[in-house]
Design a protein around this motif. Structure first.
Motif, PDB file in Angstrom:
ATOM      1  N   SER A  62      44.873  56.033  54.329  1.00  0.00           N
ATOM      2  CA  SER A  62      44.998  54.846  53.488  1.00  0.00           C
ATOM      3  C   SER A  62      46.467  54.469  53.294  1.00  0.00           C
ATOM      4  CB  SER A  62      44.331  55.097  52.134  1.00  0.00           C
ATOM      5  OG  SER A  62      44.444  53.963  51.302  1.00  0.00           O
ATOM      6  N   THR A 110      37.672  51.526  60.184  1.00  0.00           N
ATOM      7  CA  THR A 110      37.667  51.817  58.759  1.00  0.00           C
ATOM      8  C   THR A 110      38.752  52.849  58.465  1.00  0.00           C
ATOM      9  OG1 THR A 110      36.109  53.648  58.941  1.00  0.00           O
ATOM     10  CG2 THR A 110      35.174  51.430  58.691  1.00  0.00           C
ATOM     11  N   THR A 111      39.024  53.064  57.185  1.00  0.00           N
ATOM     12  CA  THR A 111      40.011  54.081  56.815  1.00  0.00           C
ATOM     13  C   THR A 111      39.555  55.461  57.280  1.00  0.00           C
ATOM     14  OG1 THR A 111      40.669  52.771  54.886  1.00  0.00           O
ATOM     15  CG2 THR A 111      41.279  55.101  54.886  1.00  0.00           C
ATOM     16  N   GLY A 112      38.263  55.734  57.158  1.00  0.00           N
ATOM     17  CA  GLY A 112      37.746  57.018  57.615  1.00  0.00           C
ATOM     18  C   GLY A 112      37.909  57.203  59.109  1.00  0.00           C
ATOM     19  N   GLU A 113      37.689  56.135  59.878  1.00  0.00           N
ATOM     20  CA  GLU A 113      37.851  56.227  61.331  1.00  0.00           C
ATOM     21  C   GLU A 113      39.310  56.452  61.703  1.00  0.00           C
ATOM     22  OE1 GLU A 113      34.047  53.420  62.613  1.00  0.00           O
ATOM     23  OE2 GLU A 113      36.038  52.539  62.351  1.00  0.00           O
ATOM     24  N   ARG A 171      37.630  43.955  52.915  1.00  0.00           N
ATOM     25  CA  ARG A 171      36.756  44.867  52.181  1.00  0.00           C
ATOM     26  C   ARG A 171      35.312  44.405  52.284  1.00  0.00           C
ATOM     27  NH1 ARG A 171      37.010  48.935  48.839  1.00  0.00           N
ATOM     28  NH2 ARG A 171      39.299  48.879  48.841  1.00  0.00           N
ATOM     29  N   THR A 183      33.580  50.045  51.707  1.00  0.00           N
ATOM     30  CA  THR A 183      34.407  50.323  52.879  1.00  0.00           C
ATOM     31  C   THR A 183      35.342  49.158  53.166  1.00  0.00           C
ATOM     32  OG1 THR A 183      32.804  49.390  54.430  1.00  0.00           O
ATOM     33  CG2 THR A 183      32.581  51.727  53.895  1.00  0.00           C
ATOM     34  N   LEU A 191      37.692  47.360  56.510  1.00  0.00           N
ATOM     35  CA  LEU A 191      37.895  47.295  57.956  1.00  0.00           C
ATOM     36  C   LEU A 191      39.301  46.791  58.219  1.00  0.00           C
ATOM     37  CD1 LEU A 191      36.516  47.554  60.773  1.00  0.00           C
ATOM     38  CD2 LEU A 191      36.119  45.084  60.641  1.00  0.00           C
ATOM     39  N   ALA A 235      41.798  61.236  54.377  1.00  0.00           N
ATOM     40  CA  ALA A 235      41.501  59.831  54.088  1.00  0.00           C
ATOM     41  C   ALA A 235      42.604  59.195  53.252  1.00  0.00           C
ATOM     42  CB  ALA A 235      40.153  59.721  53.375  1.00  0.00           C
ATOM     43  N   THR A 267      43.389  43.741  56.239  1.00  0.00           N
ATOM     44  CA  THR A 267      42.295  44.570  55.739  1.00  0.00           C
ATOM     45  C   THR A 267      41.249  43.700  55.065  1.00  0.00           C
ATOM     46  OG1 THR A 267      43.769  46.457  55.412  1.00  0.00           O
ATOM     47  CG2 THR A 267      41.688  46.477  54.210  1.00  0.00           C
TER      48      THR A 267
END
Length: 338
Positions: free
Chosen positions: A298, A282-285, A314, A318, A320, A294, A312
């Motif tokens: 992105s 994910t973007t957070g990961e 959605r 979130t 992936l 973040a 990507t």
């Protein structure tokens, strides 16, 4: 598998409560790194870290502490005190150090006695039952962590994110049992028991979870030696080894060999993002793996997507990120050993 075995017994409730930690356990990484210093096993995989650790301990005056305090308390043997690696330290060094300070004196003395009976404890170890002595010890731990563990935190986090993504695929394909079936050569799932080869153990041992579930903690510095708490009444945690690639002699601290050419080509943050996407992220990961915000993660993902290296998907709030064939080819070209 070897004869010495830890058998972890699951109920349906335990399977439902089993999880994989989202971040390294800093105090366990301290313990595992000290075990690395006591063994030549796997040294090829940590060559850059060994050089850095020697340099940092020398420059920061930690050599005496390492020899006379840490190595005797953390022997690479069948036992070292559980209170040194509290269960609530995962992802939070401060919380772990506070737990060490809050350990009841009676428990400290009990575990030091077990250490003495098992492999021998230093004569001064009983003094750790005193709060003032533990405060001094915690200060030493923090100094050691800052010197030789912190420089590798980003790398360890990236590897754990990849491991979690891989286990998540096992979960999607086969449920929790599918996740438990691919934990590496030292662990084997034989429903309803997870068999763990325990090289340091002198006899087989059974751990009954009794509805508590199990926390699996991938460890960067652990080398083929899964470890659980000696006390079965402690929260059930199993630390297990991540796999490693060797690092070249001139690799900078915290950078594996496969990353170097990617960093040259893409820049460090995008190289980390691309490798994170190899197992889905994910973007957070990606942000945590690369050590950026973040919004920056992105933007890096957008650049990689526009270049045709990732795609990507959605899912609600979130997204992936995964590799495209072009991205996978680039990683293979940059990582000929993989």
């Amino acid at each position: 598998m070897g004869d010495d075995m830890l058998r972890i017994h699951f109920s349906d409730t335990d399977l439902a409560r089993t999880r994989i930690a989202a971040a390294p356990d800093p105090l366990w990484e301290v313990a595992s790194s000290l075990h690395r210093l006591q063994s030549r096993r796997g040294r090829w995989a940590y060559a850059g870290w060994y050089r850095m650790a020697r340099q940092q301990t020398r420059e920061r005056g930690l050599g005496r502490v390492l020899r006379s305090v840490f190595l005797p308390l953390y022997p690479r043997a069948a036992y070292f005190p559980d209170f040194l690696t509290p269960a609530d330290a995962v992802g939070d060094l401060d919380a772990g150090l506070e737990s060490i300070l809050a350990t009841p004196p009676r428990r400290v003395l009990k575990e030091v006695t077990i250490l003495d009976r098992t492999v021998g404890a230093p004569a001064w170890a009983g003094q750790l039952a005193r709060l003032e002595a533990r405060k001094e010890f915690v200060g030493m731990l923090r100094a050691y962590h800052d010197a030789v563990i912190a420089p590798y935190e980003e790398q360890a986090q990236s590897r754990i994110e990849a491991e979690r993504a891989s286990r998540a695929r096992g979960l999607l394909d086969g449920g929790v049992e599918g996740m438990l079936s691919g934990l590496g050569p030292m662990l084997r799932w034989r429903p309803p028991v997870l068999e763990v080869v325990y090289p340091k153990q002198v006899e087989d041992r059974n751990l009954y979870l009794n509805g508590r579930g199990l926390t699996l903690v991938p460890s960067y510095f652990n080398w083929g030696e899964p470890v659980a708490f000696a006390d079965p009444e402690m929260p059930p945690v199993l630390w297990y080894s991540l796999l490693h690639e060797p690092s070249p002699p001139d690799a900078p601290h915290g950078v594996d060999a496969p990353e170097k050419s990617l960093i040259t080509l893409l820049g460090r943050a995008r190289a980390v993002a691309l490798r994170a996407a190899s197992t889905g992220a994910t973007t957070g990961e990606i942000a945590r793996a690369a050590g950026v915000s973040a919004s920056s993660a992105s933007r890096h993902a957008t650049v990689l997507r526009d270049a045709g290296l990732i795609t990507t998907i959605r899912n609600g709030p979130t997204v992936l990120h995964t590799l495209t064939p072009a991205g996978a080819s680039l990683l293979r070209a940059a990582s000929p050993m993989e």
